[in-house]
Design a protein around this motif. Sequence first.
Motif, PDB file in Angstrom:
ATOM      1  N   PHE A  20      69.231  81.490   9.212  1.00 49.16           N
ATOM      2  CA  PHE A  20      69.039  82.833   9.735  1.00 49.16           C
ATOM      3  C   PHE A  20      69.632  82.994  11.124  1.00 49.16           C
ATOM      4  N   MET A  49      74.390  96.000  -4.350  1.00 51.58           N
ATOM      5  CA  MET A  49      73.989  94.603  -4.441  1.00 51.58           C
ATOM      6  C   MET A  49      75.156  93.734  -4.855  1.00 51.58           C
ATOM      7  N   HIS A  72      77.372  90.784  -5.870  1.00 50.56           N
ATOM      8  CA  HIS A  72      76.930  89.539  -6.495  1.00 50.56           C
ATOM      9  C   HIS A  72      77.525  88.294  -5.889  1.00 50.56           C
ATOM     10  N   ARG A 106      75.539  83.753   1.804  1.00 47.88           N
ATOM     11  CA  ARG A 106      74.789  84.207   2.953  1.00 47.88           C
ATOM     12  C   ARG A 106      73.467  83.478   3.074  1.00 47.88           C
ATOM     13  N   GLN A 107      72.917  83.184   1.933  1.00 49.39           N
ATOM     14  CA  GLN A 107      71.610  82.546   1.939  1.00 49.39           C
ATOM     15  C   GLN A 107      71.663  81.154   2.535  1.00 49.39           C
ATOM     16  N   PRO A 118      75.707  86.884  -1.984  1.00 47.00           N
ATOM     17  CA  PRO A 118      74.370  86.415  -1.617  1.00 47.00           C
ATOM     18  C   PRO A 118      74.221  84.916  -1.493  1.00 47.00           C
ATOM     19  N   GLN A 119      74.805  84.169  -2.402  1.00 45.41           N
ATOM     20  CA  GLN A 119      74.663  82.727  -2.372  1.00 45.41           C
ATOM     21  C   GLN A 119      75.084  82.173  -1.020  1.00 45.41           C
TER      22      GLN A 119
END
Lengths: 666, 642
Positions: free
Chosen positions: A27, A14, A16, A22-23, A19-20
């Motif tokens: 999509f 995971m 760290h 990619r989010q 993620p920000q």
Amino acid sequence: MLSGNLTTGTMRVMPHAEPQLRQCIPFQSRLRITKVPLRPSLAQHTSSHEKPSYRPAASGVATVSKQGKGPKSSDNKATQSASSPDEVRNVRLKKVADLRGQGQEPYAYRFDRTHYTKELQEQHAGLAAGAEDASGAVVAVAGRVMAKRVMGKLAFLSLRDDKGQIQLYVEKARLETSQPGGFEVVKGLVDVGDIVGCSGGVRRTERGELSVVAEGVQVLTKSLQPLPDKWHGLADVEKRYRQRYLDMIMAAEVRDTFRARSLIISTLRRQLEERDFLEVETPVLESVAGGADARPFRTFHNSLRRDFTLRIATELHLKRLVVGGFERVFELGRIFRNEGVSSRHNPEFTSVEIYQAYADYDDMMSLTEQLIRACARAVCGSTQLTYQGTPLDFGPPFRRASMAELVREACGLDLEPAIMAAAAEREGAEGGTAEGEGAAALAEAKAAAEAVLAAHPDREVVKALPKVRSAPSLGHLLNVLFEALVESRLTQPTFVTQHPTDISPLAKPHRSKPGVTERFELFIVGREHANSYSELTDPQEQRRRFQQQLERHNGARAAAAAAAAAAAVQQDEGSEASSNGGEGVSSSRPSQAQGGTHGSAAAAAGSDTSAKEDEDYEISMDDDFITALEYGMPPTGGLGIGVDRLVMLLTDSPSIRDVIAFPLMK
Amino acid sequence: LDRLCRYSLRVYTRLASTEGPLSSLAAAASSQYAPARPAPFFENRWLALISKMTTTEYVLPDQWSEDLKDEKGEPMSKSEFKKRQKAKRVAAEKAEKEAAKAAAAAAAPPKAPKEDGPALEDDSSEITDPTAYFENRVRYINAKKGKGVNPYPHKFNVTMSLPDYVAKYGSLEAGQQETETTVAVAGRVSSKRASGAKLLFYDMKADGVKIQIMADARNSDLSLEAFTAVHNECKRGDIVGVEGFPGKSKKGELSIFPRKFVVLSPCLHMPPSLHFGLKDQETRYRQRYLDLMVNNEVRSIFFTRSRIIQFVRRFLDTRGFLEVETPMMNMIPGGAAARPFITHHNDLDMQLYMRIAPELFLKMLVIGGLERVYEIGRQFRNEGIDLTHNPEFTTCEFYQAYADYKDLMDMTETMISQMVLEIKGSYKIQYHPEGPEKPAIEIDFTPPWRRISMVSGLEECLGTKLPTDLESEETRQLLADLCVKHNVNCPAPQTAARLLDKLVGEFLEEQCVNPTFICDHPQLMSPLAKWHRELPGMTERFELFINKREVCNAYTELNDPIKQRDLFQDQAKAKSAGDDEAMFIDENFCTALEYGLPPTGGWGMGIDRMTMLLTDTCNIKEVLLFPAMKPEETGPKKDADK
């Protein structure tokens, strides 16, 4: 805050930092193509176990099995076909093992899709037959395989996702440059019904079919059950409702219905929010079921050791909130009524109830028109539509006519003067003497009504005679006549107004006509779609009405019990009649279209036998609600709209079960 | 009774200071002019109730009932009751007349020595006894009805909401008046003060804001007499409609100067005092409308709740999710481990369960091809009620095909941190975990959030390695021993899953004040989650903890029908071993899985708990409009007529 010692070990999966980022990327634009390297070792020996009769059709559903669905049809065909569903399942289970044997998980964890199929269809609408997308971009699509045909070193798969369909063009040579052995997987291990992911370039075939030219194909989910052979041709309606997911896989219009449902609900919500209404949630579990007259579901809370009933309307709680100072509230939610299941009734259904302080039923009529038009425009693109072959027009202002007026139009009988006179009398003398005269007026009106109905050519109308005889008041009588003579004939949207006070226990008395209330119901194609009134805000009057409702209900209940006791002597003959009769009369009234009350509309209507079915439950007074009214509720307009019926109307669905994803089945 | 006794203790002191609270209205009237504020309504009501129980004086109830006894304990007939009721009414009327006379005598000389007409009444002339207050008000509306006047008018045309009024005229200068403008507003009177014989000040509240009504006889079309009559009919708590012109008083108070003043809905009970507020929790929850009337901060909780739901909806809608509705009544309660409510469908003669989670139905829709779905709705669990549990509560669940739990973790961080930022204006919020009196903590929602892998995290805390095979009896024993060693209580049945859960609660969840993901739960705790692609025996699951409480739960969905069926069977075993919170087997769902569920990430959030965090409340009842309550001892009267 990160204490390193805790996050070591498994935390590597995971990251760290990422993620920000990619989010934030939508999509669709995530361009991470999953290449699917497959080892060349192939389990060819299994591929011939399943002998589906693939039709060489370019689209549609390929036949996987000739097996019929019901045991009856299978008798003959089972012998002809080598593959019963159980055999198919075993073959496919073997393929699951084979895929795993090759190091490919047949239940993948994720897939990065770059495009919905519909997006590709739109982007490449101009691509000529035989041409390849010049940019050479690699796209990735995922969905369910709806058809498959293999021709030597070429395979065609039809892939469907949430938004559309596309062809996968699988050429052995091309696929195997990036995925050695991939073609054998497609040929042998991919079945119709599987979920697959595919990446590659885009081209249009000579025959004009837009295709993804496969450079990687991965089984994402292996299906074990074959898709049904034919779906809509078969009249197994039960199965459609029981296995809705199959219904959705097989019929795009079913999915469209539920999209339309969602759109209708979000349109209602948006319209109300734009008008400053606050959405709230009131309890489903109540100590007293109120706000309508219907049999509630009961349940028991273990640790509180108390009974609850499930709400039959949201009305009384929402009005408490208006008392509390929320001047515009609505609740869009589930209501529960312990009634029979039919094409118009499901035990749980969705309503929206709306309360607006300082408005009256007139204001609510225009709100209703606006809401229904907005939904029609959102779903049908127009205020003109067709329901089951009948053209409907929501454009012009809806017709408004009082209940008495409509009955008079239909049969010449005008009950309004009698209702007004009776109410005026009741007001003058409390009980006592007026009672006798009221009874005389009622008997007279009943005689006239019976004459009208008996002479009516329509058999259905004549069936209402017992209800006429048992009507406990002039108001109920008017309602019986309305239901028998008028209701089903109201095709174009009509506001039926000024219901008698006797059948409207929560509505405010009409400001100028005694005996009737400021209420309306909206009828379209003979069905009630909305129910609304200027809310009764006088706590004393409310208590009196509840009291009256209680007495009528309990009276009918006692009478039914007595009748049942009498019938018990006559044995089974009667019991059969009661179940049939009950069904027939009850379906018309305690209706779900309204989130609001039906008041005692259904109460005491119908024959003794139906009364037994309808009334055999306890109702009680909601004292706390009256206390709330005693603290003062502003003049308020209330409106309930049956969402399911609205969805039926706007999606041209004949049954409520077509618009509820998982209707309750026997 | 228990509650009554608690109250009686509190109220007794008050009782002692007055002489027989229900004695005579004259006494009440004389105390009206005492400088002290009238006691808050509810204490008064209790006082009345207590006095019924504790004083020897016989008090006639409001309604006759079969088991009604008189002062000697003899059964009382209905006619006797009616006789007494009439006598009581006559006495009350007489007392009231005397009181009014006394009031007039007390009020008249200093104020308007020359005037003979009735003076303007205001809050200071309120009757302090709640029963008498109510009876007086009922008499007033009955008198109106008797005269053919409807005390509940059908319609008052409001031209402007009160917040709009404040926004529009809030900037007027002190003393400025726009006499040419006509506005109609409406709201609830929260206080009333008379100033001389021709001027009244009201405070009117609506939609959470307040303005002043400056009713001046000189602005009215009515004669002074009629003006006085109209205004004397209005009491604190009434809903009124006012048509007039905007302006500010000399003191700068935003006001409306009425030309027309109508009572739209009289308040028959003494309203809770705005001055003292309404603090009693039982009353606040049971009669939420009173709570909302008085406590502005309670109103705002429900606006925040609505905004949270709106935010989630918008967040998902913009990502292409479809909102759906799945059944709340099922043949099998699936999708979670909890005790369900049971009900019965008469017509079908069928036992039904209230849903405990929408999970299985939503996954069936994904199988059907709706690749992104969500449902915001009520769930029902037949569990005890406490600070974080109500039998019905609201969740949001969403399912996204082709996503996994890592995608969802990122999405969770984005969704919740943006939500906090939008609603609270900052990533960091103040929260009082033990109530407003106790110290506050800060919760920091700034992403990214900490992620703890469950078993390795636990191993660190406990300082021991846990066996890889969590299913074995040795492991179960080891976990039981660890619980004993660390003083962690786990009630029977002590299954490995339950033991682990307790240890995690004690050691890991305790660390999670700021948002923290606890991840990778063992398979035996997660029968619907997919096995971990790297850690054997674990699943791809996370729970989000904030302030040590679970707010979200999500996983890569288990879509292998064979494994799903096996895991369901394990649950069935646990159930027969006495774990009544183990899951039911849903054969329909297993069949659906055999048609192929795409790789899917599934996610659930408790809306109530999220609302508690963002409204700084620590009791779930505060965020529910009508929380479930124990049955009232003085339960609702049944069939009052018989």
